[in-house]
Every structure is written in C-alpha cells, then in structure tokens.
Design a protein around this motif. Structure first.
Motif, PDB file in Angstrom:
ATOM      1  N   ASP A  29       0.835  -1.204   0.000  1.00  0.00           N
ATOM      2  CA  ASP A  29       0.000   0.000   0.000  1.00  0.00           C
ATOM      3  C   ASP A  29       0.869   1.253   0.000  1.00  0.00           C
ATOM      4  N   ASP A  30       0.315   2.327  -0.474  1.00  0.00           N
ATOM      5  CA  ASP A  30       0.975   3.647  -0.397  1.00  0.00           C
ATOM      6  C   ASP A  30       2.391   3.613  -0.956  1.00  0.00           C
ATOM      7  N   ASP A  47       0.816   5.331  -4.496  1.00  0.00           N
ATOM      8  CA  ASP A  47       0.160   6.235  -3.562  1.00  0.00           C
ATOM      9  C   ASP A  47      -0.531   7.390  -4.279  1.00  0.00           C
ATOM     10  N   GLU A  88      -3.925   4.358  -6.940  1.00  0.00           N
ATOM     11  CA  GLU A  88      -4.903   4.778  -5.927  1.00  0.00           C
ATOM     12  C   GLU A  88      -5.269   6.239  -6.136  1.00  0.00           C
TER      13      GLU A  88
HETATM   14 MG    MG Z   1      -3.057   3.647   0.112  1.00  0.00          MG
END
Ligand code: MG
Ligand code: C2E
Ligand code: MG
Length: 728
Positions: A630-631, A653, A687
């Motif tokens: 993630d990110d 991200d 994202e």
């Molecule tokens: Mg994220």
C-alpha cells in the motif's frame, strides 16, 4: 661477696644497662633472679608474669628451680588459695608461707613442692607505677623459714626492678606496634609539632605526594597546598583544629610533580597533661581514583553515550534553570523538539551501526544550526530537543529561521561509504511564557506541536497552538470511545471498487473501515487507526474486519460474484498475536478460497528485520493469500524487497496520482513505478484516481488496475452490490 646494699646497687645498675641496650625481657628477668640468689644462696627465685587476659600466671624466669616444677606451675590461676603466688597476685599483696606442708594455700601443690624439696615460699606481687598487676616475684626455701627484714627488703626491691623491666619492654612493644602501623598504613600520615612543622611522615605519604621524608621534615604542611581552596577554607579548618583539635574533609593538594589530587584528610591533635597541643597527626588518602569513577558515573547519568549530548535528565535540569533565568530577566525561551522522519526504516534497512553513525552526524548538524548558548540534547532514539533562550523582544521569525536551518542541514545527503542516505526531520516549537511557564507543561506543548508538524507531512516545523491542546483532549476522548466502538456496533466496513483497466470491470474492492461516532459523526480511519494501533485495540478490530470481509466474499460468491477483496493490515497486527493460522483456518471453514483475499501492508513491514513478522507474512503467502504493498512511493521504496517476498500487487500512492497530469516529475515517477513493477512481475494498482485524464494516462502506460473516486467511493456492502456487481 660484699654488703647486700652494695650488691643490690650493682645488680640494679646491670639491669638498667641491659634495659637501655634493649636486651630481651627474659634475659633481664633471669639476671634479676640470679642476682637475688647470689645474695641469698639458700633461696630459689621464680618470676611469673600475668597473662594478657589477667587470669593466669605464666613463667618468666626461674633459673635454679627444677624444670618439672616450673612446667607444673606454668599457667596457674590468679586466685585466693592457689599457692603463695596465685594468692599474692589475686590480693596484690605479699603472701608469706613459712611451712608449705601445713599451709591451706598449698593443699593442691603439697606433693609437687615435696618433690622439688621446697618447704617455704614467700611471694611478692609485681605491680606497675599505676598499681596494675604485672606478675609475682617468689623465693623458695628448702627449710621452713620466715623472712627477716633484709629478706623482705630484698624481695620488694627485686619485684620493683622486675616491674621496671616489664613495663619498659611492654612500652617498647607498643611503640614497635605503633611504628609498624605507621609504616605499613595505606593512608599517608604526617606528624607535626606544636609549631606545625613536619617531624615524621610514613612511606604512604611518599607514595601519594612524591616527597621523601628528608624533603619535608621541618617544613610546614602547606607546601602541599594546591591553591585550589581559598583563604576562608583554611581559616575554617584552623578554627575547627584550634577549638576541637579535630578536622576532617576533602581537600585538593598538589604532588611534587605538580599534579593536583583530591584527598580525604583527617587531623587529630595530641595534647600534653596541661592540655597544650604538642603534636598533630594528619592522615589522608588519595581520592583521585574515586573521583574519576564518580566523574564517569556522572557523565553516564547525564550524557548520551552515542552523541555525547546531554541526555533527557540533564536537559530537564538545564531547561529548569533556563526558565528561572528567563523569568528573572523577563525574556522568552523557545523549545524545539526535533524528530527524524522514518528513522526506524533507515535504521533497519542499513543496520544499527550505520544508524548510530547517522544519529551522531544528525546531532552534529543540529549543533551547527544553533548558537553556543542553546542546549541541544538527545531526548530518545531519533528525537532531539533544543532549548533556545531568546534575547528580549525576539521576533518569532528568528526561531523559525533556526528551525528552517535545522531542516535544511538534516536534508543534506548523509554519506554511507560510497552511497548516500537521505533523512528529513519534523520540528515542534513551543514558547515560554506564552505557551507554558513550567518545564512539564512546556514539554507537553512542544510534544503536541511536534505531533501536529508530523501530521502535516515530513520535513515540517510547527508551532504549538492552543487548539492543539483541544485536539489532544479530543484524542484522549476518542481513545476511550474506541474501546467500546466495536462492541456497540459503531464500526462498519465499506467497499471501494477497484477496476481492471483493460476491461473496465470491477473485479476487486478494498475494504475500508468507517467509524460512525455518536457525537462526532463519521471519523476517518486516517484519524482513528493510528489511535487503535497505539492502544492495541487494532488487533481486535482487524480480526473483526477480516471476518466481516470473509463473510462478504462468501455471500457474493454464493450470488455468483467472484470478487477479490483487499483488507488493510497494520504492522502492529503482525507483531502481536498469532492470527495468521486462525485466519487461514477461518477461510477454509467458510470455504472461501484464499486467493480471494488480499492483505495490504506498507513497505516498512517488509523492512522489519524481525523473523516473526516475515514468517507470518510467508504463512499467508503459502496458504495462497495475495499480498499488496500500500501507499507505494511514500516510504523507503526498496524494490528488491518486493521481489524477495514475491508480492502480488503494488499500489501507487495517491500523492503521485494527484498531480499526474500537471507535474512532470510526478508523472515520470508514476510511469517508472509501473514499468519497474511489471518488470518484477507485480500488478500495479493506482490509488486516488479522480479524473478521466488521470485514468487515461494510467491506461496508456499500462497500469493494471485503477481505484479512485473516478469510479466510486467506499460504500456499504448493499450499495456496493447494487452499483458495481451486476448479475451474471
Ligand atoms: Mg493507500
Ligand atoms: P489506504 O489503504 O491507502 O486507503 C485508501 C484511502 O484513500 C482511503 O481513505 C480511501 O477512501 C481514499 N481514497 C480512495 N480513492 C480516493 C480518491 O479518488 N481521492 C481521494 N482523495 N481519496 C481516495 P480512508 O478510507 O480514509 O482510509 C485511510 C487509511 O486508513 C487507509 O489508507 C488505510 O491505511 C487505513 N485503513 C482503512 N481501513 C482500515 C482497516 O480496516 N485496517 C487498517 N489497519 N487500516 C485501515
Ligand atoms: Mg489500503
């Protein structure tokens, strides 16, 4: 043989000469015994000595008495009725027994006396000048006999002569003892006379000071003075010496080689009968070693061993002092709390030795950014704190300039061998007296200022604001409420669609937690997840989210939707508990294929060196659960790790997507991440895609999946189903 008086004079002379020549006591006593026997050849002399305990008599000299007899009476008790001698010693007076055979004192020794042929025994106690018993002087006769006046005088004089010899030899022994203590003492000793001139020093004195006896005898002890103590120190010392005859304390002196040393000195006076001080004895021991040890301990309790900066303890003291001074002088003072961003990741990626090196260098850079009058302290691991006393009417810009300089210096590359590491810092600032007036409150303010600075991104500084205090109150309130939120059904799981770029189909979703707070309304997970992590309830909450999601997958699969759902898992959940096996079993039980679950983790977790973290991650992988990072791009971004753990998805991200179409640099980065990830065999999810333009660009560079408000926000399950999952 001459006249008895003349004879005794010669004996006395001879004894004194022997005494002066330091002849052994036994020899002198024998001389006395023989001298008496020469005057009275029919009699046998025997001298016995009191033992140290004062209970028995031991043989001194009896040259003409048979050995078996002296051996038998060696050690007889001092007591009433114990022959003539025991009784004389006990009574401290002469005992004359003219007829042993009939005398009651001799009841126990009659046989012994008969064997030696003794019929009479006169015994005279030997006493010192103060009247203390030293022994006995006895004369034996082979016939029953009463002493005449000359005999009595002889006994008395012989006893006195023996007393003299015994006393002198005892005194000498004491002296020898004292002198060996003096010589072998580990404490240095100086003896001075009434004019305070040194008359003797011992070997320890020479060891400590370097001066030999010859060099100091006749001198005043002040030749040792270091000059470190002032006149008043010596005045007080002499006052005590003159009043009580005693002084002790710590004093700095100087050795012959010029070196200063601390000693513990105690001085005692010796007075004559009139009370006049005739000698002073000074004893001292070198405290240098102890001082050094104390200094080391002080250093260790007050300074950080790595950077050499004052530690938290010493900083507290200094801040306290500085605040008092600021108050007196009506000035203000700024406290700056500096925290290195993501230092833990750097530390774990490069190893602790390099991490230590970076901290030392960071400390140096901070020092270089402040004035010499500012106190820089290492507060904890990667936190530094600075106290900046401010000149009157300082503009806040001055403090901001210092903060800015610190940030700039920290942002410069750190060399690690041939490579470079990059660090950044966050700084919180609080002011005396406007924010707080005491150490504790000021520290709380600066801590809140730092938290606020960190929350607004890395490489920032921020002032304490009163609103922060209100925010801290809300925070504490939320932490309390959070514990009950799960039980009272305030938490919900929402689902955000993830679209396959090529087909524009919703094949995935991300489960995002929502908290519907009864007073504060909807609270963002960005706000409460860190709190849940902090207090540990994240484990319980995370397990609940997992079960909700697994049930949701099961329901949707039953309805014919083969959807894959991602859940977020905090690092905390990997450390505490042993949930991975329970999770895998749970999915098996509900007959939900592991591939339909994705676990989103952050990069930092991969860098975590702890084996339990990696083994848990691998357990999920082996069971078939997918892993997403993630990110991506905000953390350490170590691509090699992604391959090592065979991660499935990379989520770029939102911050890179934001300016994708306007910022050249962000676009280049996002493009590079897509290309690199695909080279490593990872699927990329973008994202935070909000616009058509962003979507189109990502589609063009070949990004696999797209998530963002462009397609839809996170919504409750029923809504998600209605909007994104079509039958068939
Ligand atoms: Mg994220
Ligand atoms: P995340 O995992 O990076 O989740 C994506 C965040 O971006 C979500 O914020 C989402 O609502 C938001 N987002 C998605 N598309 C867009 C967009 O187009 N524009 C904008 N501006 N934002 C978009 P959310 O729901 O507030 O969650 C924040 C973070 O909280 C999540 O970041 C995740 O790290 C964490 N989180 C959420 N749910 C959980 C959970 O169940 N467990 C754990 N451990 N963390 C969670
Ligand atoms: Mg996520």
């Amino acid at each position: 043989m001459g006249h008895p008086a003349e004879h005794r004079l010669i004996l006395r002379q001879e004894v004194l000469e022997r005494l002066i020549a330091n002849a052994p006591l036994a020899d002198i006593l024998t001389l006395i015994a023989r001298g008496v026997e020469e005057e009275r050849p029919a009699l046998f002399a025997s001298i016995q000595l009191r033992d140290p305990a004062g209970k028995h008599l031991r043989n001194g000299a009896a040259p003409s008495v048979p050995d078996f007899y002296t051996q038998a009476i060696d050690g007889i008790a001092i007591g009433e009725g114990v022959g003539s001698c025991g009784t004389a010693a006990a009574r401290r007076e002469r005992v004359v027994v003219a007829d042993i055979a009939s005398h009651p004192f001799w009841a126990d020794f009659r046989e012994l006396a008969a064997r030696a042929g003794f019929a009479a025994c006169w015994s005279e106690p030997i006493c010192d000048s103060a009247g203390h018993l030293l022994g006995t002087f006895a004369l034996y006769s082979r016939t029953s006999l009463e002493p005449d006046a000359t005999d009595l005088e002889l006994i008395q004089q012989a006893a006195q002569l023996a007393a003299l010899a015994i006393e002198k030899s005892r005194a000498e022994e004491q002296l020898r003892l004292a002198s060996s203590v003096f010589k072998s003492s580990s404490e240095a000793i100086t003896v001075t006379d009434e004019n305070n001139r040194i008359i003797a020093v011992n070997p320890a004195f020479t060891r400590v000071t370097g001066y030999t006896a010859q060099e100091v005898v006749g001198q005043d002890p002040k030749i040792l003075a270091s000059g470190r103590q002032g006149k008043s120190f010596y005045q007080t010392m002499w006052q005590a010496l003159n009043e009580s005859g005693q002084w002790q304390g710590e004093i700095w002196n100087r050795r012959k080689n010029g070196e200063m040393y601390a000693e513990w000195l105690s001085i005692n006076a010796i007075r004559d009968e009139s009370g006049k001080i005739i000698r002073r004895i000074a004893m001292f021991s070198d405290l240098t070693e102890r001082k050094k040890a104390e200094e080391v301990i002080w250093q260790q309790t007050n300074y950080d061993q790595l950077t050499g900066l004052p530690n938290r303890r010493l900083f507290g003291d200094r801040l306290h002092q500085e605040l008092r001074r600021a108050q007196r002088e009506h000035r203000s003072l700024a406290v700056m709390f500096i925290d290195l961003d993501r230092f833990r990741e750097v530390n774990e990626a490069h190893g602790h030795d390099i991490g230590d090196g970076l901290l030392v260098e960071a400390a140096r850079r901070i020092l270089s950014a402040v004035r010499e009058t500012d106190t820089v302290s290492r507060f904890s691991g990667d936190e530094f704190i600075v106290a900046l006393p401010l000149p009157p009417s300082t503009e806040p810009e001055l403090v901001e300039r210092v903060a800015q300089t610190v940030l700039q210096r920290i942002a410069e590359p750190f060399a690690i061998g041939s490579e470079h590491a990059f660090l950044s810092a966050s700084i919180g600032i609080a002011l005396y007296p406007s924010d707080a007036t005491d150490v504790d409150s000021l520290m709380k303010c600066v801590d809140q200022a730092l938290n606020a600075a960190k929350a607004s991104g890395t490489n920032h500084y921020g002032w304490f604001m009163p609103e922060l205090q209100a925010a801290a109150r809300v925070r504490r309130q939320l932490i309390r409420d959070l514990r009950g939120a799960l039980a009272t059904g305030q938490l919900e799981v929402h689902f955000q669609p993830v679209v396959e770029t090529a087909t524009e189909q919703v094949t995935k979703a991300e489960a995002l937690l929502r908290w519907r707070h009864p007073e504060h309304g909807m609270i963002s997970p960005a706000q409460f997840i860190p709190l849940a992590e902090e207090v540990g309830v994240i484990v319980e909450i995370g397990d609940w989210v997992f079960r909700e999601v697994v049930w949701q997958i099961k329901r949707w699969r039953a309805a014919g939707h083969a959807i894959q759902i991602a859940i977020n898992k905090s690092p905390r959940q990997f450390v505490a508990g042993n949930s991975q096996q329970e999770w895998i079993d749970y999915m098996r039980e509900l007959d939900v294929p592991p591939e339909s679950l994705v676990i989103e983790i952050t990069e930092g977790l991969l860098l975590d060196g702890r084996s339990e973290v990696t083994s848990k991650l691998l357990a999920f992988r082996e069971a078939g659960v997918k892993i997403a990072i993630d990110d991506f791009g905000t953390g350490y971004s170590a691509l090699s790790y992604l391959q090592k753990f065979s991660v499935d998805f990379l989520k770029i991200d939102r911050s890179f997507i934001n300016d994708l179409t306007t910022d050249q640099k962000d676009r280049a980065l996002a493009d590079a991440i897509v290309v690199m990830a695909q080279k490593l065999g990872l699927k990329v999810i973008a994202e935070g895609v909000e616009t058509q333009a962003q979507r189109d660009h990502l589609a063009e560079v070949g990004c696999d999946y797209i998530q963002g408000w462009y397609y839809g926000k996170a919504v409750p399950a029923t809504e998600f189903e209605a909007s994104f999952l079509k039958r068939g």
